[in-house]
Structures are given as structure tokens and as C-alpha cells.
Write a protein that holds these residues in place. Structure first.
Motif, PDB file in Angstrom:
ATOM      1  N   GLN A 150      12.317   3.885  -2.801  1.00  0.00           N
ATOM      2  CA  GLN A 150      12.801   3.994  -4.182  1.00  0.00           C
ATOM      3  C   GLN A 150      11.809   3.312  -5.119  1.00  0.00           C
ATOM      4  O   GLN A 150      11.379   2.192  -4.864  1.00  0.00           O
ATOM      5  CB  GLN A 150      14.170   3.315  -4.324  1.00  0.00           C
ATOM      6  N   ARG A 151      11.470   3.991  -6.196  1.00  0.00           N
ATOM      7  CA  ARG A 151      10.635   3.435  -7.254  1.00  0.00           C
ATOM      8  C   ARG A 151      11.297   3.772  -8.578  1.00  0.00           C
ATOM      9  O   ARG A 151      11.438   4.960  -8.914  1.00  0.00           O
ATOM     10  CB  ARG A 151       9.216   4.035  -7.256  1.00  0.00           C
ATOM     11  N   ARG A 152      11.730   2.748  -9.278  1.00  0.00           N
ATOM     12  CA  ARG A 152      12.328   2.942 -10.602  1.00  0.00           C
ATOM     13  C   ARG A 152      13.428   4.000 -10.568  1.00  0.00           C
ATOM     14  O   ARG A 152      13.521   4.851 -11.438  1.00  0.00           O
ATOM     15  CB  ARG A 152      11.256   3.290 -11.631  1.00  0.00           C
ATOM     16  N   GLY A 153      14.245   3.952  -9.523  1.00  0.00           N
ATOM     17  CA  GLY A 153      15.382   4.851  -9.399  1.00  0.00           C
ATOM     18  C   GLY A 153      15.063   6.254  -8.900  1.00  0.00           C
ATOM     19  O   GLY A 153      15.943   7.108  -8.848  1.00  0.00           O
ATOM     20  N   VAL A 154      13.837   6.497  -8.523  1.00  0.00           N
ATOM     21  CA  VAL A 154      13.412   7.815  -8.033  1.00  0.00           C
ATOM     22  C   VAL A 154      13.049   7.689  -6.561  1.00  0.00           C
ATOM     23  O   VAL A 154      12.388   6.737  -6.154  1.00  0.00           O
ATOM     24  CB  VAL A 154      12.202   8.337  -8.841  1.00  0.00           C
ATOM     25  N   THR A 155      13.476   8.655  -5.751  1.00  0.00           N
ATOM     26  CA  THR A 155      13.178   8.647  -4.322  1.00  0.00           C
ATOM     27  C   THR A 155      11.831   9.319  -4.061  1.00  0.00           C
ATOM     28  O   THR A 155      11.583  10.432  -4.523  1.00  0.00           O
ATOM     29  CB  THR A 155      14.276   9.379  -3.529  1.00  0.00           C
ATOM     30  N   LEU A 156      10.997   8.606  -3.340  1.00  0.00           N
ATOM     31  CA  LEU A 156       9.723   9.142  -2.864  1.00  0.00           C
ATOM     32  C   LEU A 156       9.723   9.001  -1.351  1.00  0.00           C
ATOM     33  O   LEU A 156      10.613   8.382  -0.781  1.00  0.00           O
ATOM     34  CB  LEU A 156       8.542   8.346  -3.434  1.00  0.00           C
ATOM     35  N   HIS A 157       8.705   9.520  -0.720  1.00  0.00           N
ATOM     36  CA  HIS A 157       8.589   9.345   0.727  1.00  0.00           C
ATOM     37  C   HIS A 157       7.147   8.996   1.083  1.00  0.00           C
ATOM     38  O   HIS A 157       6.221   9.235   0.320  1.00  0.00           O
ATOM     39  CB  HIS A 157       9.030  10.618   1.468  1.00  0.00           C
ATOM     40  N   ASN A 158       7.032   8.379   2.249  1.00  0.00           N
ATOM     41  CA  ASN A 158       5.724   8.114   2.827  1.00  0.00           C
ATOM     42  C   ASN A 158       5.880   8.144   4.345  1.00  0.00           C
ATOM     43  O   ASN A 158       6.954   8.448   4.858  1.00  0.00           O
ATOM     44  CB  ASN A 158       5.122   6.798   2.312  1.00  0.00           C
ATOM     45  N   TYR A 159       4.814   7.851   5.035  1.00  0.00           N
ATOM     46  CA  TYR A 159       4.805   7.918   6.500  1.00  0.00           C
ATOM     47  C   TYR A 159       4.284   6.604   7.081  1.00  0.00           C
ATOM     48  O   TYR A 159       3.196   6.164   6.719  1.00  0.00           O
ATOM     49  CB  TYR A 159       3.922   9.073   6.981  1.00  0.00           C
ATOM     50  N   ALA A 160       5.059   6.015   7.980  1.00  0.00           N
ATOM     51  CA  ALA A 160       4.597   4.865   8.727  1.00  0.00           C
ATOM     52  C   ALA A 160       3.580   5.377   9.747  1.00  0.00           C
ATOM     53  O   ALA A 160       3.855   6.332  10.480  1.00  0.00           O
ATOM     54  CB  ALA A 160       5.751   4.167   9.421  1.00  0.00           C
ATOM     55  N   MET A 161       2.412   4.751   9.777  1.00  0.00           N
ATOM     56  CA  MET A 161       1.349   5.198  10.676  1.00  0.00           C
ATOM     57  C   MET A 161       0.682   3.983  11.306  1.00  0.00           C
ATOM     58  O   MET A 161       0.677   2.897  10.723  1.00  0.00           O
ATOM     59  CB  MET A 161       0.327   6.047   9.923  1.00  0.00           C
ATOM     60  N   THR A 162       0.091   4.215  12.470  1.00  0.00           N
ATOM     61  CA  THR A 162      -0.578   3.127  13.173  1.00  0.00           C
ATOM     62  C   THR A 162      -1.761   3.654  13.963  1.00  0.00           C
ATOM     63  O   THR A 162      -1.803   4.832  14.347  1.00  0.00           O
ATOM     64  CB  THR A 162       0.416   2.394  14.121  1.00  0.00           C
ATOM     65  N   LYS A 163      -2.729   2.779  14.178  1.00  0.00           N
ATOM     66  CA  LYS A 163      -3.898   3.119  14.981  1.00  0.00           C
ATOM     67  C   LYS A 163      -4.305   1.888  15.788  1.00  0.00           C
ATOM     68  O   LYS A 163      -4.475   0.802  15.218  1.00  0.00           O
ATOM     69  CB  LYS A 163      -5.069   3.565  14.108  1.00  0.00           C
ATOM     70  N   THR A 164      -4.474   2.059  17.059  1.00  0.00           N
ATOM     71  CA  THR A 164      -5.023   1.001  17.913  1.00  0.00           C
ATOM     72  C   THR A 164      -6.532   1.099  17.850  1.00  0.00           C
ATOM     73  O   THR A 164      -7.091   2.174  18.076  1.00  0.00           O
ATOM     74  CB  THR A 164      -4.510   1.151  19.359  1.00  0.00           C
ATOM     75  N   LEU A 165      -7.170  -0.012  17.561  1.00  0.00           N
ATOM     76  CA  LEU A 165      -8.627  -0.021  17.455  1.00  0.00           C
ATOM     77  C   LEU A 165      -9.255  -0.221  18.830  1.00  0.00           C
ATOM     78  O   LEU A 165      -8.692  -0.901  19.682  1.00  0.00           O
ATOM     79  CB  LEU A 165      -9.069  -1.133  16.506  1.00  0.00           C
ATOM     80  N   PRO A 166     -10.446   0.342  19.021  1.00  0.00           N
ATOM     81  CA  PRO A 166     -11.114   0.170  20.333  1.00  0.00           C
ATOM     82  C   PRO A 166     -11.555  -1.265  20.556  1.00  0.00           C
ATOM     83  O   PRO A 166     -11.703  -2.029  19.644  1.00  0.00           O
ATOM     84  CB  PRO A 166     -12.323   1.113  20.235  1.00  0.00           C
TER      85      PRO A 166
END
Length: 166
Positions: A150-166
Motif C-alpha cells: 500500500q502506498r498512499r491508499g493505493v495497492t501496488l505489487h512487487n516480487y520478493a526475489m533472491t539470489k545466492t552468490l557464488p
């Protein structure tokens, strides 16, 4: 400072990557605002809720003064055209580039990942927008799942992401 040539399509772009300086704050706040408003993956209302105006430079400076690392891409004239932030815990907090800057994101990410590995980080995480999700998937990140915010009463979306480094 690292000078990197990046080619996107038939356009070659040369950017220099360096660490943040306090005098960059106003320009980077404008880059952030412009990038958000150029993001066609979100509605106008979502973009306005995300960034109603460019952040004041003192507010930008205050939010990045917590020990995070911040890399800046500058064009051949020395003007900042993008930035990426990495917190002490390996979280990529903000990653924005001038919408016209081709190859800037790749150059910034390369600097971030290289420095993160040298610093001993074993994993990177990010909450990525739609466009950033595509970018991070191409760099080996795993999509953990879509999230609603939620931002200022508006719904947005995003994605949780991950990367294991070598």
C-alpha cells in the motif's frame, strides 16, 4: 570510478560507475521520480501514489545515510543517470535509472554484485517492480512470490526475489 561501455540494440552508451556523493541527492531523487513515472507496468494512479513528486534532496540524503552502499552511474558529462543501493544485510533497496539510459542498469548491477561478493555477501534479496523483476530474472534471481503493498491508499505489487552468490 569504473568506466563501462554498454551496448543496447545499436546504441552504445558509456557510463561511469562511482560511489554516491551528497551532492548527488537532488539529481538522484529526480532520476527515481522519472523512472517510476516512465514505468508502464503500473497505472497512473499507482505511479502517483508511489512517487507523487521528486523527493527533496535533504530527505533523499537522510534516507541513504544509514550505512548502505550506493553506486551512481554518470553519463559522459558527469550527470547522474542512475543508482542502486545495497543495505548491510544484502538487500537491494532502490534501483532506478533514467528511462532513456540504455545499459545503465546492467553496469550498475555488475558493480553492485562484484562489490557484494568482495564484501562477503552470500545472498542478495530485492522486492522488485514488474520491470525490475524481468531484469533480475535475467541475472539469476529466483522469484519467491508476488506481494501487495500500500502506498498512499493505493495497492501496488512487487516480487520478493533472491539470489545466492557464488
Amino acid at each position: 570510478m569504473r568506466r563501462l561501455a554498454s551496448t543496447s540494440g545499436s546504441i552504445a552508451v558509456t557510463v561511469s560507475i562511482r560511489y554516491f556523493r551528497p551532492e548527488d541527492a537532488a539529481a538522484l531523487a529526480r532520476v527515481m521520480h522519472a523512472a517510476i513515472h516512465a514505468n508502464g507496468d503500473y497505472t497512473r494512479a499507482q505511479r502517483s501514489a508511489w512517487s507523487p513528486r521528486a523527493m527533496p534532496s535533504d530527505a533523499f540524503l537522510a534516507r541513504v545515510s544509514d550505512g548502505r552502499n550506493l553506486w551512481v552511474a554518470q553519463d559522459q558529462h558527469g550527470a547522474p543517470v542512475g543508482f542502486v543501493e545495497l543495505t548491510q544485510g544484502g538487500y537491494i533497496d532502490c534501483f532506478y535509472c533514467d528511462p532513456a539510459g540504455q545499459g545503465t542498469g546492467s553496469a550498475l548491477y555488475k558493480a553492485l554484485e562484484s562489490d557484494a561478493m568482495r564484501a562477503g555477501h552470500v545472498q542478495l534479496t530485492v522486492n522488485a517492480s514488474e520491470a525490475a523483476r524481468r531484469f533480475f530474472l535475467r541475472r539469476g534471481f529466483a522469484d519467491i512470490g508476488r506481494q501487495q503493498v500500500q502506498r498512499r491508499g493505493v495497492t501496488l505489487h512487487n516480487y520478493a526475489m533472491t539470489k545466492t552468490l557464488p
